[in-house]
Design a protein around this motif. Structure first.
Motif, PDB file in Angstrom:
ATOM      1  N   GLY A  49       2.129 -55.430  12.285  1.00 39.31           N
ATOM      2  CA  GLY A  49       0.993 -55.509  11.384  1.00 39.31           C
ATOM      3  C   GLY A  49       0.593 -54.126  10.903  1.00 39.31           C
ATOM      4  N   PRO A  50      -0.524 -54.007  10.216  1.00 38.17           N
ATOM      5  CA  PRO A  50      -0.986 -52.696   9.756  1.00 38.17           C
ATOM      6  C   PRO A  50      -1.189 -51.737  10.931  1.00 38.17           C
ATOM      7  CG  PRO A  50      -2.192 -54.445   8.659  1.00 38.17           C
ATOM      8  CD  PRO A  50      -1.397 -55.099   9.745  1.00 38.17           C
ATOM      9  N   GLY A  51      -0.711 -50.526  10.790  1.00 40.48           N
ATOM     10  CA  GLY A  51      -0.847 -49.505  11.829  1.00 40.48           C
ATOM     11  C   GLY A  51      -1.104 -48.153  11.207  1.00 40.48           C
ATOM     12  N   TYR A  52      -1.165 -47.138  12.065  1.00 37.74           N
ATOM     13  CA  TYR A  52      -1.438 -45.792  11.547  1.00 37.74           C
ATOM     14  C   TYR A  52      -1.019 -44.726  12.544  1.00 37.74           C
ATOM     15  CZ  TYR A  52      -5.541 -46.193  14.636  1.00 37.74           C
ATOM     16  OH  TYR A  52      -6.358 -46.384  15.718  1.00 37.74           O
ATOM     17  N   LEU A  53      -0.893 -43.522  12.052  1.00 38.52           N
ATOM     18  CA  LEU A  53      -0.856 -42.294  12.848  1.00 38.52           C
ATOM     19  C   LEU A  53      -2.013 -41.452  12.352  1.00 38.52           C
ATOM     20  CD1 LEU A  53       2.089 -40.021  13.871  1.00 38.52           C
ATOM     21  CD2 LEU A  53       0.136 -39.028  12.696  1.00 38.52           C
ATOM     22  N   ARG A  54      -2.839 -40.938  13.261  1.00 35.48           N
ATOM     23  CA  ARG A  54      -3.988 -40.150  12.845  1.00 35.48           C
ATOM     24  C   ARG A  54      -4.060 -38.852  13.630  1.00 35.48           C
ATOM     25  NH1 ARG A  54      -9.439 -41.624  15.556  1.00 35.48           N
ATOM     26  NH2 ARG A  54      -8.851 -42.439  17.617  1.00 35.48           N
ATOM     27  N   ILE A  55      -4.678 -37.861  13.009  1.00 32.49           N
ATOM     28  CA  ILE A  55      -4.876 -36.551  13.633  1.00 32.49           C
ATOM     29  C   ILE A  55      -6.375 -36.310  13.758  1.00 32.49           C
ATOM     30  CG2 ILE A  55      -4.436 -34.068  13.456  1.00 32.49           C
ATOM     31  CD1 ILE A  55      -2.065 -34.738  11.617  1.00 32.49           C
ATOM     32  N   VAL A  56      -6.793 -35.924  14.951  1.00 35.26           N
ATOM     33  CA  VAL A  56      -8.197 -35.655  15.218  1.00 35.26           C
ATOM     34  C   VAL A  56      -8.330 -34.220  15.703  1.00 35.26           C
ATOM     35  CG1 VAL A  56     -10.217 -36.303  16.599  1.00 35.26           C
ATOM     36  CG2 VAL A  56      -8.614 -38.073  15.810  1.00 35.26           C
ATOM     37  N   GLU A 107     -13.289 -34.975  15.191  1.00 38.50           N
ATOM     38  CA  GLU A 107     -13.347 -35.537  13.844  1.00 38.50           C
ATOM     39  C   GLU A 107     -11.947 -35.857  13.345  1.00 38.50           C
ATOM     40  OE1 GLU A 107     -14.705 -34.257   9.279  1.00 38.50           O
ATOM     41  OE2 GLU A 107     -15.074 -32.920  10.991  1.00 38.50           O
ATOM     42  N   GLU A 108     -11.753 -37.061  12.823  1.00 42.40           N
ATOM     43  CA  GLU A 108     -10.457 -37.433  12.250  1.00 42.40           C
ATOM     44  C   GLU A 108     -10.251 -36.682  10.940  1.00 42.40           C
ATOM     45  OE1 GLU A 108      -8.369 -41.389  10.386  1.00 42.40           O
ATOM     46  OE2 GLU A 108      -9.426 -41.623  12.321  1.00 42.40           O
ATOM     47  N   VAL A 109      -9.132 -35.943  10.844  1.00 39.52           N
ATOM     48  CA  VAL A 109      -8.879 -35.112   9.660  1.00 39.52           C
ATOM     49  C   VAL A 109      -7.727 -35.633   8.814  1.00 39.52           C
ATOM     50  CG1 VAL A 109      -9.854 -33.048  10.731  1.00 39.52           C
ATOM     51  CG2 VAL A 109      -7.399 -33.520  10.988  1.00 39.52           C
ATOM     52  N   ALA A 110      -6.880 -36.512   9.355  1.00 34.18           N
ATOM     53  CA  ALA A 110      -5.746 -37.035   8.584  1.00 34.18           C
ATOM     54  C   ALA A 110      -5.348 -38.396   9.136  1.00 34.18           C
ATOM     55  CB  ALA A 110      -4.558 -36.078   8.639  1.00 34.18           C
ATOM     56  N   MET A 169     -14.386 -35.876   6.266  1.00 34.42           N
ATOM     57  CA  MET A 169     -13.712 -37.130   5.911  1.00 34.42           C
ATOM     58  C   MET A 169     -12.203 -36.955   6.081  1.00 34.42           C
ATOM     59  SD  MET A 169     -13.691 -39.205   2.292  1.00 34.42           S
ATOM     60  CE  MET A 169     -15.419 -39.646   2.443  1.00 34.42           C
ATOM     61  N   ALA A 170     -11.556 -37.965   6.677  1.00 31.21           N
ATOM     62  CA  ALA A 170     -10.114 -37.886   6.906  1.00 31.21           C
ATOM     63  C   ALA A 170      -9.359 -37.931   5.583  1.00 31.21           C
ATOM     64  CB  ALA A 170      -9.676 -39.035   7.802  1.00 31.21           C
ATOM     65  N   ARG A 171      -8.299 -37.184   5.517  1.00 27.34           N
ATOM     66  CA  ARG A 171      -7.434 -37.196   4.335  1.00 27.34           C
ATOM     67  C   ARG A 171      -6.378 -38.279   4.517  1.00 27.34           C
ATOM     68  NH1 ARG A 171      -4.088 -31.915   2.109  1.00 27.34           N
ATOM     69  NH2 ARG A 171      -2.614 -33.033   0.772  1.00 27.34           N
ATOM     70  N   ASP A 172      -6.253 -39.167   3.532  1.00 25.72           N
ATOM     71  CA  ASP A 172      -5.270 -40.245   3.592  1.00 25.72           C
ATOM     72  C   ASP A 172      -3.924 -39.764   3.085  1.00 25.72           C
ATOM     73  OD1 ASP A 172      -6.977 -42.205   4.622  1.00 25.72           O
ATOM     74  OD2 ASP A 172      -7.778 -42.656   2.629  1.00 25.72           O
ATOM     75  N   PHE A 173      -2.885 -40.040   3.882  1.00 23.32           N
ATOM     76  CA  PHE A 173      -1.523 -39.656   3.522  1.00 23.32           C
ATOM     77  C   PHE A 173      -0.710 -40.908   3.204  1.00 23.32           C
ATOM     78  CE2 PHE A 173      -2.888 -35.819   5.430  1.00 23.32           C
ATOM     79  CZ  PHE A 173      -2.009 -34.818   5.081  1.00 23.32           C
ATOM     80  N   LEU A 215      -6.127 -28.824   6.780  1.00 30.22           N
ATOM     81  CA  LEU A 215      -6.825 -29.979   7.333  1.00 30.22           C
ATOM     82  C   LEU A 215      -7.892 -29.572   8.334  1.00 30.22           C
ATOM     83  CD1 LEU A 215      -3.691 -32.246   8.013  1.00 30.22           C
ATOM     84  CD2 LEU A 215      -5.203 -32.320   6.011  1.00 30.22           C
ATOM     85  N   THR A 216      -7.563 -28.543   9.122  1.00 30.08           N
ATOM     86  CA  THR A 216      -8.478 -28.080  10.159  1.00 30.08           C
ATOM     87  C   THR A 216      -8.117 -26.661  10.555  1.00 30.08           C
ATOM     88  OG1 THR A 216      -9.224 -28.428  12.446  1.00 30.08           O
ATOM     89  CG2 THR A 216      -6.980 -29.106  11.936  1.00 30.08           C
ATOM     90  N   ALA A 217      -9.125 -25.913  10.991  1.00 27.69           N
ATOM     91  CA  ALA A 217      -8.881 -24.563  11.513  1.00 27.69           C
ATOM     92  C   ALA A 217      -8.493 -24.611  12.982  1.00 27.69           C
ATOM     93  CB  ALA A 217     -10.134 -23.704  11.332  1.00 27.69           C
ATOM     94  N   GLY A 218      -8.629 -25.767  13.616  1.00 30.34           N
ATOM     95  CA  GLY A 218      -8.339 -25.894  15.033  1.00 30.34           C
ATOM     96  C   GLY A 218      -6.852 -25.982  15.327  1.00 30.34           C
ATOM     97  N   THR A 219      -6.482 -25.651  16.545  1.00 28.74           N
ATOM     98  CA  THR A 219      -5.090 -25.741  16.997  1.00 28.74           C
ATOM     99  C   THR A 219      -4.935 -26.713  18.159  1.00 28.74           C
ATOM    100  OG1 THR A 219      -5.379 -23.837  18.474  1.00 28.74           O
ATOM    101  CG2 THR A 219      -4.553 -23.406  16.236  1.00 28.74           C
ATOM    102  N   ASP A 220      -6.057 -27.208  18.705  1.00 26.33           N
ATOM    103  CA  ASP A 220      -6.034 -28.192  19.787  1.00 26.33           C
ATOM    104  C   ASP A 220      -6.270 -29.564  19.153  1.00 26.33           C
ATOM    105  OD1 ASP A 220      -6.085 -29.576  22.126  1.00 26.33           O
ATOM    106  OD2 ASP A 220      -7.712 -28.427  23.048  1.00 26.33           O
ATOM    107  N   LEU A 221      -5.194 -30.342  18.991  1.00 27.53           N
ATOM    108  CA  LEU A 221      -5.240 -31.563  18.194  1.00 27.53           C
ATOM    109  C   LEU A 221      -4.973 -32.803  19.046  1.00 27.53           C
ATOM    110  CD1 LEU A 221      -3.145 -30.335  15.124  1.00 27.53           C
ATOM    111  CD2 LEU A 221      -5.618 -30.160  15.476  1.00 27.53           C
TER     112      LEU A 221
END
Length: 407
Positions: free
Chosen positions: A110-117, A121-124, A1-5, A16-22
């Motif tokens: 309008g409503p927008g976002y920045l997300r990290i996948v 899987e979306e993590v943030a 589940m993504a963490r909301d900031f 958030l993730t063990a990965g480095t390729d984001l």
């Protein structure tokens, strides 16, 4: 589940993730508006010292391809690929930004976002909307920054001007057609040029040093109030409320040398407050769940969300009878003031320091009052030169911070 900031929140990317390729996706839209979405690769001084790491529509990747512009996809207005373990060591921050291309302002979005996948899987996710802005034409959305590993900060800081103004803010150069400039009034251009190097430095962060002796705190980033030493405010902008706490949050805090009560003011609202005191050097210290002790004399300001406790070190010969310290723990920032440039030293099995020179130390260190004979130029015949020192004992990794100053 993504963490909301929320704006001002930070986290280690490894949490958030063990990965480095984001994958970083940005969604932003407004009626009749178009946007330029970019990534600035900045050095340790938060400057664009290598313009090959300005990733935008005309330069879609860095030389080693650790940063790549991918375009619109999966519902995102723009997207990037970030390979953290390939980013060169001179790049210490990635600032993701959006600017209005043409007429319009950020209050219209309008409503927008920045997300990290990561790994599909979306993590943030950091969400925002136009109600958070006014006439700004640019916004710093979020940062990846390196501090004992890569971390993410949700910024959400509006910025006056468009992409060119943002580029200049980070120290980049804008190529423009050469035109003959009209003659300026005598003296006007000279004054502007002379003052340019002193202009305010907004970074989108909550705490921003303007120079070595002046600190800016943006109360809108992070949302929580700040406690600052009463009388330390030199200027404020926006809607800021000031409330005076005295020193009643944990009994009276009395300065070890002056015997005066330390009084705090509570700064809250939506605006910027500039803090300074007696031209001392200021140092923001960020805690990420760890703890530190700071001499009460050296505390200028701190995030109210930090846990803090007043401690008293008693000993014969200490001015006022005791040294008052504050122990801080949690996630947030403390602004520490020093007379001159401080030095951080490891605590060896036994380390001694003059109580007036000590600024801060590891919360895990043991502190004992100890009298030692001092060697100073003002220890004249008949003066034993005795001074009160603090003895520190600690495990490997413990530290003390001292300043080049004694009363």
């Amino acid at each position: 589940m993504a963490r909301d900031f929320q704006r001002g929140h930070k986290a280690r990317i490894s949490d958030l993730t063990a990965g480095t390729d984001l994958y970083v996706g940005v969604q932003i839209a407004g009626p009749g508006l178009t946007f330029d979405i970019s990534c600035f690769g900045l050095d340790a001084d938060e400057r664009l010292s290598d313009d090959r790491y300005f990733i935008f529509f005309n330069q879609p990747k860095s030389p080693e391809e650790s940063l790549q512009l991918l375009g619109a996809q999966a519902g995102d207005t723009e997207s990037f690929r970030v390979t953290l373990d390939r980013i060169p060591p001179h790049i210490r921050k990635l600032s993701f930004t959006a600017t209005v291309d043409g007429a319009g302002q950020m209050s219209q979005i309008g409503p927008g976002y920045l997300r990290i996948v990561a790994g599909g899987e979306e993590v943030a996710r950091y969400s925002f909307d136009g109600a958070e802005f006014s006439t700004e034409r640019a916004v710093m959305l979020g940062d990846f920054y390196y501090k004992d590993g890569w971390r993410f900060a949700a910024v959400g800081q509006g910025f006056d001007g468009g992409l060119e103004a943002l580029l200049r803010n980070f120290g980049g150069e804008v190529l423009e057609e050469q035109e003959e400039a009209p003659a300026a009034p005598q003296g006007g251009a000279g004054v502007g040029a002379a003052l340019q190097k002193f202009k305010e430095t907004p970074t989108g962060q909550r705490w921003t040093p303007q120079n070595k002796k002046l600190m800016r705190v943006d109360l809108g980033v992070g949302g929580q109030p700040v406690l600052a030493k009463q009388g330390s405010m030199v200027l404020y902008q926006g809607k800021v409320d000031f409330g005076y706490k005295g020193a009643g949050f944990a009994g009276r805090i009395v300065g070890n040398a002056t015997g005066q009560e330390m009084q705090l003011m509570r700064c809250s609202g939506q605006g910027q407050v500039f803090l300074a005191e007696n031209a001392t050097d200021l140092h923001p210290v960020e805690l990420q769940g760890d703890a530190i002790c700071v001499s009460a004399e050296n505390v200028l300001a701190f995030d109210e969300g930090l846990q803090y406790e007043v401690r008293r070190i008693e000993g014969h010969g200490i001015p006022g009878g005791a040294l008052f310290t504050m122990q801080f723990q949690g996630t947030g920032t403390i602004v520490v003031k020093t007379h001159g440039k401080p030095v951080v030293l490891p605590v060896t099995p036994t380390t001694f320091a003059d109580c007036n020179a000590v600024v801060a130390w590891s919360a895990a260190s043991q502190v004992i009052v100890s009298s030692q004979v001092r060697m100073r130029r003002n220890a004249y015949l008949g003066d034993t030169g005795e001074s009160v020192n603090l003895q520190f004992r600690g495990a490997p990794g413990n530290f003390i911070v001292v300043q080049p100053y004694e009363v």
